[in-house]
Design a protein around this motif. Structure first.
Motif, PDB file in Angstrom:
ATOM      1  N   TYR A 293       0.846  -1.191   0.000  1.00 22.83           N
ATOM      2  CA  TYR A 293       0.000   0.000   0.000  1.00 22.83           C
ATOM      3  C   TYR A 293       0.886   1.247   0.000  1.00 22.83           C
ATOM      4  CZ  TYR A 293      -3.957  -2.945   1.616  1.00 22.83           C
ATOM      5  OH  TYR A 293      -4.950  -3.880   1.747  1.00 22.83           O
ATOM      6  N   PRO A 294       0.464   2.303  -0.675  1.00 22.70           N
ATOM      7  CA  PRO A 294       1.346   3.479  -0.837  1.00 22.70           C
ATOM      8  C   PRO A 294       1.397   4.366   0.402  1.00 22.70           C
ATOM      9  CG  PRO A 294      -0.745   3.884  -1.910  1.00 22.70           C
ATOM     10  CD  PRO A 294      -0.803   2.455  -1.416  1.00 22.70           C
ATOM     11  N   PHE A 295       1.917   3.804   1.507  1.00 22.25           N
ATOM     12  CA  PHE A 295       1.994   4.602   2.723  1.00 22.25           C
ATOM     13  C   PHE A 295       2.899   5.810   2.543  1.00 22.25           C
ATOM     14  CE2 PHE A 295       4.304   5.958   6.442  1.00 22.25           C
ATOM     15  CZ  PHE A 295       3.265   6.318   7.277  1.00 22.25           C
ATOM     16  N   GLU A 296       4.107   5.609   1.980  1.00 22.56           N
ATOM     17  CA  GLU A 296       5.073   6.709   1.861  1.00 22.56           C
ATOM     18  C   GLU A 296       4.481   7.885   1.094  1.00 22.56           C
ATOM     19  OE1 GLU A 296       7.995   3.066   1.545  1.00 22.56           O
ATOM     20  OE2 GLU A 296       5.915   3.506   0.962  1.00 22.56           O
ATOM     21  N   ALA A 297       3.818   7.577  -0.032  1.00 31.15           N
ATOM     22  CA  ALA A 297       3.237   8.648  -0.846  1.00 31.15           C
ATOM     23  C   ALA A 297       2.097   9.331  -0.110  1.00 31.15           C
ATOM     24  CB  ALA A 297       2.742   8.084  -2.176  1.00 31.15           C
ATOM     25  N   THR A 298       1.316   8.568   0.631  1.00 31.34           N
ATOM     26  CA  THR A 298       0.195   9.140   1.383  1.00 31.34           C
ATOM     27  C   THR A 298       0.695  10.084   2.466  1.00 31.34           C
ATOM     28  OG1 THR A 298      -1.068   7.113   0.990  1.00 31.34           O
ATOM     29  CG2 THR A 298      -1.887   8.584   2.704  1.00 31.34           C
ATOM     30  N   ALA A 299       1.713   9.661   3.206  1.00 34.20           N
ATOM     31  CA  ALA A 299       2.265  10.512   4.260  1.00 34.20           C
ATOM     32  C   ALA A 299       2.962  11.733   3.674  1.00 34.20           C
ATOM     33  CB  ALA A 299       3.250   9.700   5.118  1.00 34.20           C
ATOM     34  N   ALA A 300       3.706  11.544   2.580  1.00 41.45           N
ATOM     35  CA  ALA A 300       4.413  12.663   1.969  1.00 41.45           C
ATOM     36  C   ALA A 300       3.449  13.710   1.436  1.00 41.45           C
ATOM     37  CB  ALA A 300       5.315  12.161   0.841  1.00 41.45           C
ATOM     38  N   ALA A 301       2.254  13.280   1.052  1.00 43.27           N
ATOM     39  CA  ALA A 301       1.244  14.206   0.542  1.00 43.27           C
ATOM     40  C   ALA A 301       0.519  14.949   1.667  1.00 43.27           C
ATOM     41  CB  ALA A 301       0.231  13.456  -0.325  1.00 43.27           C
ATOM     42  N   GLY A 302       0.860  14.621   2.913  1.00 42.02           N
ATOM     43  CA  GLY A 302       0.245  15.311   4.043  1.00 42.02           C
ATOM     44  C   GLY A 302      -1.195  14.925   4.285  1.00 42.02           C
ATOM     45  N   LYS A 303      -1.574  13.714   3.923  1.00 34.79           N
ATOM     46  CA  LYS A 303      -2.951  13.266   4.111  1.00 34.79           C
ATOM     47  C   LYS A 303      -3.272  13.127   5.602  1.00 34.79           C
ATOM     48  CE  LYS A 303      -3.903  12.773  -0.285  1.00 34.79           C
ATOM     49  NZ  LYS A 303      -4.902  13.610  -0.970  1.00 34.79           N
ATOM     50  N   PRO A 304      -4.570  13.151   5.936  1.00 37.06           N
ATOM     51  CA  PRO A 304      -4.963  13.039   7.348  1.00 37.06           C
ATOM     52  C   PRO A 304      -4.443  11.759   8.003  1.00 37.06           C
ATOM     53  CG  PRO A 304      -6.825  13.740   6.004  1.00 37.06           C
ATOM     54  CD  PRO A 304      -5.729  13.373   5.053  1.00 37.06           C
ATOM     55  N   TYR A 305      -4.355  11.814   9.312  1.00 32.20           N
ATOM     56  CA  TYR A 305      -3.802  10.712  10.105  1.00 32.20           C
ATOM     57  C   TYR A 305      -4.486   9.386   9.768  1.00 32.20           C
ATOM     58  CZ  TYR A 305      -2.218   8.205  14.308  1.00 32.20           C
ATOM     59  OH  TYR A 305      -1.651   7.311  15.169  1.00 32.20           O
ATOM     60  N   ASP A 306      -5.823   9.375   9.751  1.00 40.08           N
ATOM     61  CA  ASP A 306      -6.550   8.129   9.509  1.00 40.08           C
ATOM     62  C   ASP A 306      -6.274   7.574   8.120  1.00 40.08           C
ATOM     63  OD1 ASP A 306      -7.579   8.249  12.040  1.00 40.08           O
ATOM     64  OD2 ASP A 306      -9.579   8.932  11.439  1.00 40.08           O
ATOM     65  N   ASP A 307      -6.114   8.445   7.129  1.00 38.13           N
ATOM     66  CA  ASP A 307      -5.786   7.985   5.784  1.00 38.13           C
ATOM     67  C   ASP A 307      -4.419   7.311   5.766  1.00 38.13           C
ATOM     68  OD1 ASP A 307      -8.156   9.050   4.978  1.00 38.13           O
ATOM     69  OD2 ASP A 307      -7.305  10.663   3.757  1.00 38.13           O
ATOM     70  N   CYS A 308      -3.480   7.899   6.474  1.00 42.54           N
ATOM     71  CA  CYS A 308      -2.141   7.308   6.538  1.00 42.54           C
ATOM     72  C   CYS A 308      -2.183   5.932   7.191  1.00 42.54           C
ATOM     73  CB  CYS A 308      -1.181   8.231   7.296  1.00 42.54           C
ATOM     74  SG  CYS A 308      -0.811   9.780   6.429  1.00 42.54           S
ATOM     75  N   VAL A 309      -2.937   5.816   8.277  1.00 49.06           N
ATOM     76  CA  VAL A 309      -3.038   4.528   8.970  1.00 49.06           C
ATOM     77  C   VAL A 309      -3.660   3.474   8.057  1.00 49.06           C
ATOM     78  CG1 VAL A 309      -4.195   3.316  10.859  1.00 49.06           C
ATOM     79  CG2 VAL A 309      -3.068   5.502  11.288  1.00 49.06           C
TER      80      VAL A 309
END
Length: 530
Positions: free
Chosen positions: A109-125
């Motif tokens: 799952y694209p965790f790195e890209a999600t976190a780098a994009a500054g997505k909300p905490y729940d989206d990152c989890v």
């Protein structure tokens, strides 16, 4: 045929990044390999007309909990972990109806890209993969029998091995892919743990991991006898790691280090406030300037130290234009890095085939948080990036004379540059340009004298009698422990000083500044850079 080859009869494919998966699956099917898949991967393979089992048909359980539970099952992990040459393992597999999985294809799952994009905490989890890493680690552990693929770039290598060995893969390939698999899950977990530490404001977690993806294998490191490679960390910070190389030969280890230093320095200068150019040699700025145009800024930066600029790195805070490009190519330059470049500028640079041109699409934010990691014998030193910016500091006038408007503008400019000069750092500046830089000396007074000498040499190069330091301001990255460094600056012709303050002898240094008629301000912030 090598004796360590293993047949591939059954493959499990479960990928977040679908790049190339349909073609790869088609080629596996053409070789008679049974395909098993999950969720979205299963759907696109079926749409492509491929016969493919859904993993729920294998496990006897449906995917549940929004896809969180689908592959965490003995019929999956038993098929990956069962040792083919172990009779007890084979008996257990037979008793429980577990079929061997010979090839696992998983990317996460694209965790790195999600976190780098500054997505909300729940989206990152929700983008933290669980089943994927579990399967990858299982297959990698059992690489004696199982081939594991975590990167679409390896599809062709697997197909080539199957072709060369009559539907079997070699132990050499399986071992290489297993190493890559563990490295991938390690980097993935590092990204998650570091993100969580940041979210929780934990500055010193009990365990600290670092990971990256190979961007470039190099001929050598700082010196020819040192092996080296370049890795990206997934942060997408504009700079040398994320830049597009338009032309020129491959970047070396030292090129990358110096280019990063140059671009981080130029990132301190807001393009709306003027064009800025930084010239770096051996990781230290040797000339920095601001002006209305990039060409004018480059000419002022070059004048600070034209000798050191030869073979240097040039960074700018605005798109490269033809006027600046034409001037830069007049002397040998290793790298130019800019947010963008117009077509005319690119054409001019193209005339120097070995000159590297890097375009980043943006500037690094000097205020952005981040980690700086350095290895020491037996450990790692980890700190936050120096995100202090002089524009955010409350400058305190400590002398009888306050700086005038011109001096204050130059003091801010000089301190901005001093942040990027190796300690002990002394920077002389005038009219938005450095005129002398002293870097990396064991004594601050030596840095002051070297910077003054450089200013004198620059003046002689321009045919001037007076040193460029005359009428300049001076910045120190840390406090003056004694008055001697400050007095050396006064002797060179500086009229104002900016420094952090905080020395036990501050009063002595302030008194010396008053006696010399200098204006001095304290920032309260130090910028050591070792």
């Amino acid at each position: 045929m090598p004796t360590d080859t293993k047949s591939v009869a059954r493959a499990l494919l479960s990928v977040s990044d679908k790049t190339g998966i349909v073609v790869f699956a088609e080629k596996l099917h053409a070789r008679g390999i049974t395909l098993v898949s999950t969720g979205g991967t299963h759907r696109i393979l079926v749409e492509a007309g491929l016969p493919v089992l859904e993993v729920s048909e294998v496990t006897g359980f449906p995917e549940m909990m929004d896809g969180r539970v689908k592959t965490l099952h003995p019929k999956v992990h038993g098929g990956l972990l069962g040792i083919r040459a172990n009779p007890e393992h084979q008996a257990a597999m037979f008793a429980h109806g577990i079929e061997a999985i010979d090839l696992l294809v998983v990317n996460l799952y694209p965790f790195e890209a999600t976190a780098a994009a500054g997505k909300p905490y729940d989206d990152c989890v929700e983008n933290i993969d669980i089943g994927g890493p579990a399967m990858i680690r299982a297959a990698a552990k059992n690489h004696q029998d199982v081939t594991v693929v975590v990167d679409s770039a390896d599809y062709e290598a697997v197909l080539a091995d199957l072709d060369a060995h009559d539907g079997q893969t070699t132990l050499t390939l399986r071992r290489r892919l297993a190493q890559k698999a563990y490295a991938r899950t390690a980097a993935y977990d590092a990204a998650i743990s570091n993100w969580l530490a940041g979210e929780l404001a934990i500055d010193a977690p009990d365990y600290r991991a670092a990971g990256g993806a190979l961007a470039q294998e190099m001929r050598y490191g700082e010196n020819p006898h040192q092996k080296a490679a370049f890795y990206t960390d997934g942060s997408h910070r504009p700079g040398v790691a994320t830049a597009r190389q338009v032309q020129g030969k491959q970047l070396s280890f030292n090129n990358i280090n110096d280019t990063d230093a140059a671009f981080e320095c130029v990132g301190e200068f807001d393009p709306a406030a003027g064009a800025a150019v930084v010239i770096v040699k051996h990781a230290n700025p040797c000339g920095v300037a601001q002006d209305e145009s990039l060409r004018a800024a480059y000419e002022k930066a070059l004048a600070c130290d034209p000798v050191s600029a030869f073979g240097g790195i040039v960074a700018m805070n605005r798109p490269l234009d033809a006027q600046a490009a034409a001037k830069i190519v007049e002397i040998f330059t290793e790298v130019i890095i800019a947010p963008e470049a117009d077509e005319e500028a690119k054409a001019i640079i193209a005339g120097k085939k070995n000159l590297r041109l890097l375009l980043t699409g943006g500037l690094p934010d000097p205020r952005a948080p981040g980690l700086a990691i350095r290895s020491v014998a037996g450990g790692l030193l980890v700190q936050g990036r120096d995100a202090a910016v002089v524009d955010d500091m409350e400058l305190k006038v400590v002398t009888k004379r306050a700086p005038d408007a011109r001096e204050m503008a130059d003091l801010r400019f000089a301190f901005r540059v001093a942040k990027h000069v190796k300690s002990n750092a002394i920077v002389y500046a005038r009219d938005g340009a450095t005129v002398g830089i002293g870097a990396g000396q064991m004594s601050r007074v030596d840095s002051s004298r070297i910077a003054a000498w450089k200013a004198g040499e620059a003046a002689r190069a321009k045919g001037l009698t007076d040193s460029l330091a005359k009428g300049s301001v001076v910045a120190s990255d840390a406090f003056f422990p004694f008055a001697d460094g400050l007095l050396a600056a006064a002797e060179a012709g500086a009229t104002a000083v900016i420094q952090p303050g905080g020395s036990m002898r501050d009063e002595e240094v302030i008194a010396a500044a008053d006696d010399a008629g200098l204006a001095m301000v304290f920032t309260g912030h130090r910028h050591f850079r070792h």
